[in-house]
Design a protein around this motif. Structure first.
Motif, PDB file in Angstrom:
ATOM      1  N   GLY A 110       5.704  30.762   5.592  1.00 15.81           N
ATOM      2  CA  GLY A 110       6.795  30.750   4.624  1.00 15.81           C
ATOM      3  C   GLY A 110       6.767  29.515   3.751  1.00 15.81           C
ATOM      4  O   GLY A 110       7.574  29.386   2.826  1.00 15.81           O
ATOM      5  N   SER A 127       5.751  26.613   0.954  1.00 13.14           N
ATOM      6  CA  SER A 127       5.626  26.772  -0.491  1.00 13.14           C
ATOM      7  C   SER A 127       4.180  26.852  -0.958  1.00 13.14           C
ATOM      8  O   SER A 127       3.254  26.392  -0.279  1.00 13.14           O
ATOM      9  CB  SER A 127       6.303  25.593  -1.195  1.00 13.14           C
ATOM     10  OG  SER A 127       5.566  24.397  -0.988  1.00 13.14           O
ATOM     11  N   GLU A 130       4.684  31.533   1.090  1.00 13.44           N
ATOM     12  CA  GLU A 130       5.989  32.048   0.676  1.00 13.44           C
ATOM     13  C   GLU A 130       6.279  33.446   1.230  1.00 13.44           C
ATOM     14  O   GLU A 130       6.757  34.335   0.524  1.00 13.44           O
ATOM     15  CB  GLU A 130       6.110  31.997  -0.849  1.00 13.44           C
ATOM     16  CG  GLU A 130       5.977  30.562  -1.376  1.00 13.44           C
ATOM     17  CD  GLU A 130       6.209  30.400  -2.873  1.00 13.44           C
ATOM     18  OE1 GLU A 130       6.719  31.340  -3.512  1.00 13.44           O
ATOM     19  OE2 GLU A 130       5.891  29.313  -3.389  1.00 13.44           O
ATOM     20  N   ASN A 185      11.350  23.038  -2.242  1.00 12.71           N
ATOM     21  CA  ASN A 185      11.729  24.170  -3.082  1.00 12.71           C
ATOM     22  C   ASN A 185      11.167  24.065  -4.504  1.00 12.71           C
ATOM     23  O   ASN A 185      10.835  25.065  -5.129  1.00 12.71           O
ATOM     24  CB  ASN A 185      13.250  24.303  -3.127  1.00 12.71           C
ATOM     25  CG  ASN A 185      13.677  25.600  -3.783  1.00 12.71           C
ATOM     26  OD1 ASN A 185      13.300  26.683  -3.347  1.00 12.71           O
ATOM     27  ND2 ASN A 185      14.439  25.495  -4.855  1.00 12.71           N
ATOM     28  N   ARG A 206       7.861  25.872  -5.257  1.00 18.46           N
ATOM     29  CA  ARG A 206       7.803  27.299  -4.961  1.00 18.46           C
ATOM     30  C   ARG A 206       7.691  28.143  -6.224  1.00 18.46           C
ATOM     31  O   ARG A 206       8.091  27.726  -7.314  1.00 18.46           O
ATOM     32  CB  ARG A 206       9.020  27.730  -4.142  1.00 18.46           C
ATOM     33  CG  ARG A 206       8.988  27.149  -2.740  1.00 18.46           C
ATOM     34  CD  ARG A 206      10.154  27.601  -1.864  1.00 18.46           C
ATOM     35  NE  ARG A 206       9.887  27.118  -0.518  1.00 18.46           N
ATOM     36  CZ  ARG A 206       9.179  27.773   0.394  1.00 18.46           C
ATOM     37  NH1 ARG A 206       8.720  28.973   0.118  1.00 18.46           N
ATOM     38  NH2 ARG A 206       8.959  27.257   1.581  1.00 18.46           N
ATOM     39  N   ASP A 255      10.089  32.418  -4.153  1.00 17.64           N
ATOM     40  CA  ASP A 255      11.336  32.411  -3.399  1.00 17.64           C
ATOM     41  C   ASP A 255      12.064  31.084  -3.570  1.00 17.64           C
ATOM     42  O   ASP A 255      11.610  30.185  -4.261  1.00 17.64           O
ATOM     43  CB  ASP A 255      11.091  32.732  -1.916  1.00 17.64           C
ATOM     44  CG  ASP A 255      10.285  31.647  -1.199  1.00 17.64           C
ATOM     45  OD1 ASP A 255       9.802  30.701  -1.866  1.00 17.64           O
ATOM     46  OD2 ASP A 255      10.131  31.738   0.033  1.00 17.64           O
ATOM     47  N   THR A 286      14.375  28.194  -1.168  1.00 16.76           N
ATOM     48  CA  THR A 286      14.650  27.861   0.224  1.00 16.76           C
ATOM     49  C   THR A 286      15.723  26.795   0.366  1.00 16.76           C
ATOM     50  O   THR A 286      15.882  25.921  -0.479  1.00 16.76           O
ATOM     51  CB  THR A 286      13.386  27.355   0.932  1.00 16.76           C
ATOM     52  OG1 THR A 286      12.817  26.279   0.190  1.00 16.76           O
ATOM     53  CG2 THR A 286      12.362  28.463   1.076  1.00 16.76           C
ATOM     54  N   TYR A 317      14.582  33.998   7.534  1.00 20.11           N
ATOM     55  CA  TYR A 317      14.664  32.601   7.946  1.00 20.11           C
ATOM     56  C   TYR A 317      13.679  32.335   9.077  1.00 20.11           C
ATOM     57  O   TYR A 317      13.194  33.243   9.741  1.00 20.11           O
ATOM     58  CB  TYR A 317      16.086  32.224   8.380  1.00 20.11           C
ATOM     59  CG  TYR A 317      16.564  32.872   9.668  1.00 20.11           C
ATOM     60  CD1 TYR A 317      16.582  32.163  10.865  1.00 20.11           C
ATOM     61  CD2 TYR A 317      17.018  34.192   9.691  1.00 20.11           C
ATOM     62  CE1 TYR A 317      17.019  32.739  12.043  1.00 20.11           C
ATOM     63  CE2 TYR A 317      17.455  34.778  10.851  1.00 20.11           C
ATOM     64  CZ  TYR A 317      17.462  34.046  12.028  1.00 20.11           C
ATOM     65  OH  TYR A 317      17.902  34.637  13.204  1.00 20.11           O
ATOM     66  N   GLN A 338      13.520  26.926   7.650  1.00 19.75           N
ATOM     67  CA  GLN A 338      14.193  27.206   6.389  1.00 19.75           C
ATOM     68  C   GLN A 338      14.768  28.610   6.329  1.00 19.75           C
ATOM     69  O   GLN A 338      14.337  29.508   7.046  1.00 19.75           O
ATOM     70  CB  GLN A 338      13.191  27.063   5.227  1.00 19.75           C
ATOM     71  CG  GLN A 338      12.615  25.672   5.057  1.00 19.75           C
ATOM     72  CD  GLN A 338      11.436  25.652   4.101  1.00 19.75           C
ATOM     73  OE1 GLN A 338      10.600  26.556   4.111  1.00 19.75           O
ATOM     74  NE2 GLN A 338      11.367  24.624   3.265  1.00 19.75           N
ATOM     75  N   HIS A 398      15.220  31.647   3.409  1.00 18.47           N
ATOM     76  CA  HIS A 398      14.519  32.043   2.192  1.00 18.47           C
ATOM     77  C   HIS A 398      15.298  33.124   1.447  1.00 18.47           C
ATOM     78  O   HIS A 398      15.611  34.179   2.016  1.00 18.47           O
ATOM     79  CB  HIS A 398      13.143  32.623   2.527  1.00 18.47           C
ATOM     80  CG  HIS A 398      12.245  31.681   3.267  1.00 18.47           C
ATOM     81  ND1 HIS A 398      11.208  31.004   2.659  1.00 18.47           N
ATOM     82  CD2 HIS A 398      12.219  31.304   4.572  1.00 18.47           C
ATOM     83  CE1 HIS A 398      10.578  30.248   3.562  1.00 18.47           C
ATOM     84  NE2 HIS A 398      11.184  30.419   4.735  1.00 18.47           N
ATOM     85  N   LYS A 427      14.549  35.710  -1.343  1.00 22.68           N
ATOM     86  CA  LYS A 427      13.255  36.212  -1.811  1.00 22.68           C
ATOM     87  C   LYS A 427      13.404  37.573  -2.465  1.00 22.68           C
ATOM     88  O   LYS A 427      14.427  38.249  -2.295  1.00 22.68           O
ATOM     89  CB  LYS A 427      12.283  36.320  -0.623  1.00 22.68           C
ATOM     90  CG  LYS A 427      12.730  37.290   0.463  1.00 22.68           C
ATOM     91  CD  LYS A 427      11.835  37.229   1.685  1.00 22.68           C
ATOM     92  CE  LYS A 427      12.264  38.235   2.745  1.00 22.68           C
ATOM     93  NZ  LYS A 427      12.014  39.646   2.330  1.00 22.68           N
ATOM     94  N   ASN A 471      11.164  35.345  10.462  1.00 25.88           N
ATOM     95  CA  ASN A 471      10.367  35.696   9.285  1.00 25.88           C
ATOM     96  C   ASN A 471       8.967  36.179   9.656  1.00 25.88           C
ATOM     97  O   ASN A 471       8.210  36.605   8.783  1.00 25.88           O
ATOM     98  CB  ASN A 471      10.292  34.527   8.288  1.00 25.88           C
ATOM     99  CG  ASN A 471       9.511  33.339   8.793  1.00 25.88           C
ATOM    100  OD1 ASN A 471       9.532  33.022   9.982  1.00 25.88           O
ATOM    101  ND2 ASN A 471       8.821  32.651   7.901  1.00 25.88           N
TER     102      ASN A 471
END
Length: 265
Positions: A61, A63, A82, A131, A134, A137, A139, A166, A170, A172, A174, A208
């Motif tokens: 997940g 970046s 991501e 973030n 990214r 998404d 975060t 999540y 984090q 997310h 998305k 996630n």
């Protein structure tokens, strides 16, 4: 009886079940790391797998900016960032966008507006440090959020037309339909078609990663032991669970796979 008791421990399964594995698609945070760090044992395990011609593909997940630098320094066969948004092929090639975004500036503004709306109800949530790096998404840090608060955030995102997931790091916001399984399946289809489902094991530890445990697509999946913290919140469960947690659990799996290569046929 707790639900996870029906999930076999990796140590209880014959290592011949992993005889044909040639690709490990694995989460990073809480799966490869130990207390947020890579250990010498983990790096040795990656080297040992590479020597045995078993590829490791990171599915994280984290970046795009973070993954771009890290994946080029590790002995891996590329990385998906991501939660299925982008694919970084091995080497220093440009990333492949897996979730098409026609207008990036507009997309980022829409994500920012959604986050601001969430902050009106949860003023304590804070944008994650990565973030700004990214693409697909948005975060914010999961620390301090209770499970019922996370469920409320999920519902609010859905109402505003976004997906949500999540991890242990984090939360997310998305695009709907973007997840690790969707991204991984696209990469396998378009860039790694030589691997069949019986040659792939997926690995994770957090919500996630849930789509990587869907046995319709990935019949062989493993959760490192810390996945038990979330097991009752998961629709899909891993096929097996390691005895050890975090990176030590991945090393346990690595040893199991390498051991299977030397079992007489």
């Amino acid at each position: 009886m707790s639900r996870h008791q029906s999930v076999p421990a990796l140590s209880e399964v014959s290592s011949t079940s992993f005889l044909h594995i040639r690709l490990i698609a694995t989460d990073m945070d809480g799966t490869l790391t130990r207390r947020g760090k890579f250990t010498p044992a983990l790096l040795q395990a990656l080297e040992d797998l590479a020597a045995a011609d078993i590829k490791v593909l990171i599915v994280t997940g984290r970046s795009a900016g973070w993954v771009s630098g890290l994946s080029s320094l590790m002995p891996v066969a590329g990385a998906i960032a991501e939660n299925g948004g982008l694919y970084f092929p091995p080497g220093n090639h440009k990333p492949v966008v897996l979730t098409p975004i026609p207008d990036l500036a507009k997309h980022r503004q829409q994500l920012a507006t959604t986050f601001e709306n969430l902050q009106t109800k949860f003023p304590q949530i804070k944008e994650s440090a990565d973030n700004r790096f990214r693409t697909t998404d948005w975060t914010f840090d999961v620390a301090g959020l209770l499970q019922d608060e996370i469920q409320t955030l999920d519902s609010l995102c859905q109402q505003m037309g976004w997906g949500f997931t999540y991890s242990n790091v984090q939360c997310h916001i998305k695009p709907q339909g973007q997840d690790k399984a969707v991204g991984l399946l696209q990469v396998l289809r378009e860039y790694l078609p030589q691997y069949s489902s019986e040659q792939i094991v997926t690995v994770g530890d957090s919500p996630n990663d849930e789509s990587l445990f869907d046995q319709r697509y990935f019949p062989i999946s493993v959760g490192v032991a810390n996945v038990l913290e979330y097991i009752n919140q998961l629709k899909y469960h891993p096929a097996y669970i390691t005895s050890a947690a975090e990176g030590e659990g991945f090393c346990e799996l690595s040893s199991y796979i390498l051991k299977s290569l030397y079992i007489p046929s």
